[in-house]
Enzyme design. Structure first.
Site, mmCIF file in Angstrom:
data_model
loop_
_atom_site.group_PDB
_atom_site.id
_atom_site.type_symbol
_atom_site.label_atom_id
_atom_site.label_comp_id
_atom_site.label_asym_id
_atom_site.label_seq_id
_atom_site.Cartn_x
_atom_site.Cartn_y
_atom_site.Cartn_z
ATOM 1 N N GLY A 25 30.887 -32.670 13.841
ATOM 2 C CA GLY A 25 30.752 -32.949 12.420
ATOM 3 C C GLY A 25 29.376 -32.591 11.907
ATOM 4 O O GLY A 25 28.406 -32.498 12.679
ATOM 5 N N LYS A 42 27.366 -38.546 0.335
ATOM 6 C CA LYS A 42 26.041 -38.905 0.836
ATOM 7 C C LYS A 42 24.988 -37.821 0.612
ATOM 8 O O LYS A 42 23.805 -38.132 0.431
ATOM 9 C CB LYS A 42 26.120 -39.249 2.325
ATOM 10 N N SER A 50 37.764 -48.995 3.182
ATOM 11 C CA SER A 50 36.451 -49.469 3.615
ATOM 12 C C SER A 50 36.450 -50.915 4.097
ATOM 13 O O SER A 50 37.101 -51.784 3.522
ATOM 14 C CB SER A 50 35.442 -49.323 2.479
ATOM 15 N N ASP A 89 22.115 -45.734 7.654
ATOM 16 C CA ASP A 89 22.903 -45.250 8.792
ATOM 17 C C ASP A 89 22.003 -44.993 9.996
ATOM 18 O O ASP A 89 22.426 -45.145 11.150
ATOM 19 C CB ASP A 89 23.627 -43.944 8.445
ATOM 20 N N SER A 115 33.377 -52.325 4.323
ATOM 21 C CA SER A 115 32.097 -52.809 3.806
ATOM 22 C C SER A 115 32.263 -53.963 2.825
ATOM 23 O O SER A 115 31.441 -54.883 2.780
ATOM 24 C CB SER A 115 31.326 -51.674 3.134
ATOM 25 N N GLY A 170 32.905 -47.319 15.892
ATOM 26 C CA GLY A 170 31.851 -47.337 14.878
ATOM 27 C C GLY A 170 31.448 -48.698 14.361
ATOM 28 O O GLY A 170 30.622 -48.780 13.451
ATOM 29 N N LEU A 218 32.401 -42.656 15.259
ATOM 30 C CA LEU A 218 31.952 -43.393 14.083
ATOM 31 C C LEU A 218 33.109 -44.043 13.329
ATOM 32 O O LEU A 218 32.881 -44.838 12.418
ATOM 33 C CB LEU A 218 31.155 -42.484 13.137
ATOM 34 N N THR A 221 29.367 -43.497 0.301
ATOM 35 C CA THR A 221 30.075 -43.069 1.500
ATOM 36 C C THR A 221 30.680 -41.689 1.284
ATOM 37 O O THR A 221 30.430 -41.047 0.251
ATOM 38 C CB THR A 221 31.118 -44.123 1.920
ATOM 39 N N TYR A 230 36.005 -46.761 12.908
ATOM 40 C CA TYR A 230 36.041 -48.143 13.387
ATOM 41 C C TYR A 230 37.455 -48.551 13.789
ATOM 42 O O TYR A 230 38.024 -49.475 13.217
ATOM 43 C CB TYR A 230 35.572 -49.125 12.316
#
Length: 295
Positions: A127, A66, A15, A102, A17, A243, A222, A62, A224
Site C-alpha cells: 500500500g 489523509k 469506523s 497514526d 473510532s 490493526g 492495519l 480517514t 481491525y
C-alpha cells in the site's frame, strides 16, 4: 455548548473510532459529540471549512482524504509534514492544525509485534496511502535499513518513496511493481510484512497468496479484524497482529490533542472490543484496487 468532533472519510460507516472516542468523552464528562461524516473528495474542502466554526473541537480524517486534506489546514506538525498525511485536526482559534497520530499508534503496534526480539531492519509494506506513509515514517525512525513498498498502482508507491527521499537517504527505500514473484522474492529477505491497503476489509480476499508466507515473518494488518491475510499468516506460523493496537493508540493521541487530558485507554479499549463484538470492522490503509480512490 456541546462541542462537535467529526470523522471525515468516504466511506465512514465502518469506523470504530466513534464508539471509542465517545466512550472517552462520556467517561470524563466532557460535553462533546463524535460524528461520522461521509464526504466524497469533491465535498472535502467544504467539510474542512465547516470546522472553523466555534462549535467544532476538531476532526479525524480517514481514507481516502489523509493526503488530500494537507493543503487545507493552516499549519502542520512535524509528523504531518514528514508523512505528507493528516489524520487529526485541532484548532487554534479559527485556524486548523494538521497532525498525524497514526505515527504514534504505529510505534506502539510495531513494538508489540516485535516483542522481546531485536528490532528487525528489513520490511515489506503493501500500500501507499496515508496509512502506509505513517508506517514508512515509523520504520525510518526505528532505523530500518531496507523497506520495499508494493502498490497496485506503481506510481503511487514511487510518489511515496520520493516524498521520503531526504529522510530516507541513509537507507534503501524503494517501490516495486505488484507482482507475486517479486513480492515472494522480497519476503524471502525480510522479517516484517505490513498490509496498509484495505484489501480484505469488505470481503475475504488477501493481498498475497498464502503459499508465499513463511514462519519467520512478523505480520501486521492495519485492518481491525481477523482477515484472510492474517489467518493465512497464522497458519504459516507467522507472528500476527491486526490493526486494533494502532487504532487505539492513534485515537488516544488524538483525544489528548483535542482535550488536553490523558486518554482513558482502558475505557477506549473496552469500547473498541464491544464494537468489534458487534461485527464492526475497519481499515486505515487505502482503498483496494476496485476503488478509484486508490489510483
Amino acid at each position: 455548548m456541546t462541542k462537535r468532533i467529526v470523522l471525515i472519510g468516504h466511506p465512514v460507516a465502518h469506523s470504530l473510532s466513534g464508539a471509542m472516542q465517545q466512550a472517552a468523552f462520556d467517561h470524563l464528562d466532557i460535553d462533546a459529540r463524535y460524528e461520522l461524516w461521509d464526504r466524497a473528495p469533491a465535498q472535502l474542502a467544504e467539510a474542512i471549512a465547516e470546522l472553523r466554526s466555534d462549535e467544532f473541537l476538531g476532526a479525524n480524517i480517514t481514507i481516502p482524504h489523509k493526503e488530500r486534506v494537507v493543503p487545507m489546514v493552516d499549519r502542520q506538525t512535524e509528523e504531518a509534514h514528514a508523512t505528507g498525511a493528516v489524520n487529526t485536526i485541532t484548532k487554534e482559534g479559527r485556524k486548523l492544525v494538521g497532525h498525524n497520530t497514526d505515527t504514534a499508534g504505529f510505534k506502539v503496534a510495531l513494538d508489540k509485534l516485535v516483542g522481546r526480539q531485536k528490532m528487525p531492519r528489513h520490511a515489506v509494506v503493501l500500500g501507499a496511502g496515508g496509512g502506509a506513509r505513517a508506517v514508512v515514517y515509523g520504520l525510518i525512525r526505528d532505523g530500518f535499513q531496507r523497506v520495499v513498498v508494493f502498490n497496485r498502482h506503481l506510481h503511487r508507491g514511487e510518489q511515496l518513496v520520493k516524498h521520503f527521499g531526504r529522510s530516507a537517504s541513509h537507507m534503501d527505500l524503494r517501490a516495486m511493481p505488484w507482482h507475486e514473484s517479486i513480492i515472494e522474492a522480497e519476503l524471502a529477505k525480510t522479517k516484517v510484512l505490513i498490509n496498509a491497503t484495505s484489501i480484505g476489509l469488505g470481503d475475504d480476499s488477501s493481498p498475497v497468496p498464502a503459499e508465499i508466507l513463511t514462519p519467520e515473518l512478523l505480520v501486521l494488518d492495519l485492518i481491525y479484524k481477523p482477515t484472510r491475510f492474517l489467518r493465512d499468516a497464522a497458519a504459516a506460523g507467522c507472528t500476527t497482529q491486526d490493526g486494533e493496537t494502532m487504532l487505539l493508540h492513534q485515537g488516544a493521541a488524538a483525544f489528548t490533542l483535542w482535550t488536553g487530558q490523558p486518554a482513558p485507554i482502558e475505557v477506549m479499549h473496552e469500547a473498541l472490543q464491544a464494537a468489534r463484538a458487534n461485527g464492526v470492522t475497519s481499515a486505515e490503509g487505502e482503498p483496494g484496487p476496485a476503488s478509484p480512490a486508490s489510483a
